[in-house]
Enzyme design. Structure first.
Site, PDB file in Angstrom:
ATOM      1  N   THR A  39       0.943  -1.145   0.167  1.00 19.31           N
ATOM      2  CA  THR A  39      -0.133   0.129   0.052  1.00 19.31           C
ATOM      3  C   THR A  39       0.901   1.272  -0.079  1.00 19.31           C
ATOM      4  OG1 THR A  39      -1.844  -1.240   1.127  1.00 19.31           O
ATOM      5  CG2 THR A  39      -1.873   1.537   1.275  1.00 19.31           C
ATOM      6  N   MET A  40       0.820   2.142  -1.158  1.00 27.87           N
ATOM      7  CA  MET A  40       1.453   3.350  -1.091  1.00 27.87           C
ATOM      8  C   MET A  40       0.929   4.375  -0.460  1.00 27.87           C
ATOM      9  SD  MET A  40       4.308   2.577  -2.563  1.00 27.87           S
ATOM     10  CE  MET A  40       4.262   1.310  -1.453  1.00 27.87           C
TER      11      MET A  40
END
Length: 259
Positions: A39-40
């Site tokens: 997850t960025m």
């Protein structure tokens, strides 16, 4: 042999099956050359948490809005929960990561109760554990996108601590996340300078005032909120509290430059 005859490849043995002479690759099998996707950036997030230590206990508050970018998508997301009679946790950041860490903590508390472990998990121990967990996830380049505030008791004394997604941790008499760092912390410190020691009523009134300011100035804030109060007698978490009746937008007419 007839001219113009088109030869077609035979259909596979079954839909999605292997080609003749090859092996079937199961969809769930992980390929060595594929990299893991992390997850960025949080998709649904919560905003500020504000907490303070008063004479005899700790109190913290957080609103219940889950923002999907700029959209106020979920308006009843509870981000504050009782861990034990000596600890409360509230988080801002990714709601999915908060739900994950909450499940882990609740299972840990259940395991302690089943095995008869003593003493009960307190705020100091929970804060210490969270620093290790969040720093470990950061070191694996897969952080939990959270800013956590732990309130409760440690060694029979009020405790208030902060941990963020990269493992930065500290304890203080007043802690906030998000816009609360810039708006709420100065308000609390100013009140301490005036009164010295804050009573329980002073603490509650001050937190409500901080939430009002955040509701006015933070586009991701909401008028519904939760308030947790931790004393030597135990934990009280109040839900479905409302700022709307105590706020007024008449001052908006005096704001210039944001039309």
């Amino acid at each position: 042999m007839m001219e113009g005859l088109v030869t077609l490849d035979p259909p596979p043995l079954w839909s999605g099956g292997p080609s003749p002479g090859s092996f079937y690759e199961f969809p769930t099998a992980k390929k060595q050359h594929e990299s893991k996707s992390h997850t960025m950036y949080p998709s649904t997030s919560g905003t500020s948490v504000v907490g303070l230590v008063y004479d005899g206990g700790v109190m913290l508050a957080a609103d219940t809005l889950g923002s999907y970018g700029s959209l106020a998508r979920f308006r009843n997301v509870e981000r504050t929960f009782k861990v034990t009679d000596k600890a409360v946790l509230s988080c801002s950041g990714d709601i999915a990561d908060y739900q994950f860490i909450r499940e882990v903590i609740e299972q840990k508390v259940r395991d302690d109760e089943i095995c008869g472990f003593t003493p009960v998990l307190n705020a100091g121990a929970l804060h210490c554990w969270l620093t290790r967990v969040l720093y470990n996830r950061r070191s694996r380049f897969d952080p939990l996108w959270l800013e956590c505030v732990v309130a409760g008791f440690k060694d029979d004394k009020p405790f208030l601590g902060y941990v963020d997604k990269i493992g930065t941790a500290f304890s203080a008499s007043e802690v906030a996340t998000g816009f609360g760092v810039h708006l709420a912390i100065p308000m609390i410190r100013e009140e301490r300078e005036k009164k010295g020691t804050l009573s329980r009523d002073d603490a509650r009134k001050l937190l409500v005032e901080c939430l009002k300011v955040l509701y006015y100035r933070d586009c991701r804030a909401h008028f519904k909120y939760q308030l947790a109060d931790v004393t030597a007698a135990g934990v009280t978490v109040e839900d479905n509290l409302d700022l709307k009746q105590d706020t007024s937008w008449s001052i908006a007419n005096y704001v210039r430059g944001y039309e």
